[in-house]
Design an enzyme around this catalytic site. Structure first.
Site, PDB file in Angstrom:
ATOM      1  CG  LEU A 110      61.495 -23.698  66.522  1.00  0.00           C
ATOM      2  CD1 LEU A 110      61.385 -24.255  67.839  1.00  0.00           C
ATOM      3  CD2 LEU A 110      60.246 -25.109  65.747  1.00  0.00           C
ATOM      4  CG  ASP A 111      57.010 -19.618  62.733  1.00  0.00           C
ATOM      5  OD1 ASP A 111      56.768 -19.670  64.216  1.00  0.00           O
ATOM      6  OD2 ASP A 111      56.531 -20.742  62.324  1.00  0.00           O
ATOM      7  CE  LYS A 112      56.363 -12.054  68.094  1.00  0.00           C
ATOM      8  NZ  LYS A 112      56.779 -10.674  67.775  1.00  0.00           N
ATOM      9  CB  ALA A 113      53.654 -18.040  66.239  1.00  0.00           C
ATOM     10  CB  SER A 114      57.027 -22.612  66.120  1.00  0.00           C
ATOM     11  OG  SER A 114      55.924 -22.330  64.780  1.00  0.00           O
TER      12      SER A 114
END
Length: 246
Positions: A110-114
């Site tokens: 999951l990317d940093k913002a997710s």
């Protein structure tokens, strides 16, 4: 009838497969002369060994297969999905501080913002099943966007777009609820390209406010608090293998 061929594994990879540590860390320990094979120190991370037959020892302690562990985490926003970060940013492993766990790896990303559901395990075979493209495991996301969403836009998301030579589409997408300034959508993907949903919405010039993964296959995040984790049951592990509990 000839005996089956013997499978040999590089020493660093063997330590990783046993759940002892990561492959990169194993390579460091081996080069430092801390690992022996059948009582002989080996400093080559690629030295071939036979798992289950050769005796592997580090600092006079036998290296045995770690207990297989399967966890789900409710990943908070702002954490990197990696074991360490060159820029010193916090990673998902800060959520496991002080927990007595073997070496684990995230299953997918999951990317940093997710935010939301993320699995961890030291069972590489199980992880490969969950992440392999041929599995086509459905992943469900709840996404908050700025502004409304109309049926024309929904249709375009389902039909998909071309972006950087990749075909991106949602298997399913629907409106969950609409407020005065934003809308919550539910996306279902059966493949996972890098920033898949964000790129889809960027093509429609729609800003993503929050992106939360709430389900992978049959397993839901449920009421697990943000930043907390729990072990998967034997039944949950088996369901993601496509097996029934024996």
């Amino acid at each position: 009838m000839p005996p089956p061929p013997v499978t040999r594994t590089g020493l660093a990879r063997a330590l990783s497969k046993l759940g002892f540590c990561s492959r990169s860390r194993a390579s460091e320990l081996i080069r430092m002369g801390k690992v022996s094979v059948n009582r002989i120190v080996r400093k080559n991370p690629e030295f071939p060994v036979i798992l289950g037959k050769d005796i592997l020892v580090m600092d006079d302690e036998s290296i045995n297969a770690a207990k297989q562990v399967y966890l789900m985490l409710n990943k908070p926003r702002g954490l990197i999905t990696t074991a360490s970060d060159e820029q010193g940013r916090d990673t998902v492993f800060t959520c496991f501080e002080h927990a007595k766990l073997p070496h684990l790896s995230p299953v997918g990303r999951l990317d940093k913002a997710s935010e939301g559901l993320l699995f961890f395990t030291n069972d590489n075979v199980w992880a490969d099943i969950v992440t392999h493209p041929d599995t086509h495991l459905d992943k469900t996301y709840h996404v908050q966007i700025e502004g409304p969403m109309d049926e024309t836009q929904l249709t375009r998301l389902r039909r998909g777009i071309e972006d950087d030579g990749e075909r991106l589409a949602a298997k399913a997408v629907k409106v969950l609820r609409t407020g005065e300034k934003n809308t919550w959508l539910e996306f279902i993907l059966d493949e996972g390209r890098n920033r898949h949903i964000r790129r889809l919405l960027e093509a429609l010039e729609i800003e993503v406010l929050r992106l939360i993964r709430v389900k992978i296959g049959p397993l839901e995040l449920g009421s697990l608090p943000k930043g907390k984790w729990r072990e998967l049951s034997k039944n949950e592990v088996a369901r993601l293998r496509g097996l029934k509990e024996q």
